[in-house]
Motif scaffolding. Structure first.
Motif, PDB file in Angstrom:
ATOM      1  N   GLY A   1       0.808  -1.205   0.000  1.00  0.00           N
ATOM      2  CA  GLY A   1       0.000   0.000   0.000  1.00  0.00           C
ATOM      3  C   GLY A   1       0.844   1.259   0.000  1.00  0.00           C
ATOM      4  N   THR A   2       2.119   1.131   0.366  1.00  0.00           N
ATOM      5  CA  THR A   2       3.013   2.294   0.345  1.00  0.00           C
ATOM      6  C   THR A   2       3.590   2.548  -1.046  1.00  0.00           C
ATOM      7  N   ALA A   3       3.412   1.581  -1.960  1.00  0.00           N
ATOM      8  CA  ALA A   3       3.939   1.720  -3.324  1.00  0.00           C
ATOM      9  C   ALA A   3       2.884   2.372  -4.196  1.00  0.00           C
ATOM     10  N   ASN A   4       2.571   3.599  -3.895  1.00  0.00           N
ATOM     11  CA  ASN A   4       1.420   4.259  -4.484  1.00  0.00           C
ATOM     12  C   ASN A   4       1.795   5.674  -4.881  1.00  0.00           C
ATOM     13  N   LEU A   5       2.071   5.875  -6.159  1.00  0.00           N
ATOM     14  CA  LEU A   5       2.490   7.197  -6.618  1.00  0.00           C
ATOM     15  C   LEU A   5       1.373   8.223  -6.447  1.00  0.00           C
TER      16      LEU A   5
END
Length: 268
Positions: free
Chosen positions: A150-154
């Motif tokens: 969920g942190t890999a979200n541009l």
């Protein structure tokens, strides 16, 4: 040749991977689960524990050794699966690691941490998928899953709901948690997913990135209790969610980042 769906799960002797194993064991559908671990001994121990916790399962488990950082381990697993099963129906690329926390501050240490983050989470996952693709396309219903974050979200990088997005106070050095490497490699992994969707589209392979949410595992070495204080949930919930993808509940969302904590489709 086995009639059960053959599911390979990497990094399955602990954490989310082990919860995926148990979720599949509790399913009404029968599986042949290849429980992958860097150490065969740990994979065997996890297999015994899973069988003890799920004694009435219709599925079977076989421990297999797979260190995705080792080319020989990858090719040995390909040879083993080819000889015993001739195909893979579901490949769950779960193995991964977060090295940001605890990394040193020298340029050499930071470079080594960044490089290994890419090698483990993105490069090695791609190489394993490349090696097993010929077995995957032999399935009548092939599925390919990549575990993202969920942190890999541009598009959601400025979302204040995630504490990791908060800006630290002015000055240097910066205090607080930074997951720059981990976030970067998982964004890269999402592109790897899109490329595999493109490459295997005509072969009928269904491909997703799966965002299981913040779970109370040992990812990053902080420990489950520390993560629980940050809002982490029971890893079993993540395992159950992955099972729904395996069993067809997200077939309408092929080629997307599917999740359950940040909405059904995670933009990135």
């Amino acid at each position: 040749m086995a009639s059960n769906s053959i599911v390979l799960i990497t990094g399955a002797n602990a954490g989310l991977g082990f919860e995926i194993v148990k979720a599949l064991l509790k399913s009404t559908k029968p599986y042949t689960i290849l429980l992958g671990g860097r150490s065969l001994e740990k994979a065997k121990a996890a297999t015994q524990q899973a069988q003890t916790e799920c004694p009435s399962s219709n599925s079977v488990i076989k421990p297999v050794q797979i260190d995705i950082e080792s080319d020989s381990s990858i090719t040995n697993l390909f040879d083993q699966i080819s000889a015993e099963y001739g195909r893979v129906d579901v490949l769950i690329n779960n193995a991964g690691a977060q090295f940001d926390m605890g990394a040193g501050s020298s340029l050499r240490e930071m470079r080594e941490m960044f490089n290994r983050s890419w090698d483990v989470n993105t490069t090695s996952t791609h190489l394993l998928t490349h090696t097993l693709a010929p077995l995957l396309i032999k399935s009548s219903d092939p599925r390919l899953l990549f575990m993202t974050s969920g942190t890999a979200n541009l598009t959601g990088h400025s979302n204040p709901a995630l504490p990791i997005n908060h800006s630290p106070a002015k000055g240097w050095p910066k205090e607080g948690i930074s997951l720059t490497a981990y976030r970067s490699v998982k964004v890269g992994l999402n592109m790897v997913m899109l490329e595999w969707k493109r490459l295997l589209s005509e072969d009928g392979v269904k491909v997703w990135s799966v965002s299981p949410g913040l779970l109370a595992t040992n990812l990053g070495g902080a420990g489950p209790e520390v993560l629980k204080k940050m809002g982490a949930r029971d890893p079993a919930l993540g395992g159950n969610f992955v099972r729904t993808v395996v069993e067809g509940e997200r077939d309408a969302d092929v080629g997307k980042v599917v999740g359950w904590m940040m909405g059904p489709i995670q933009p990135w």
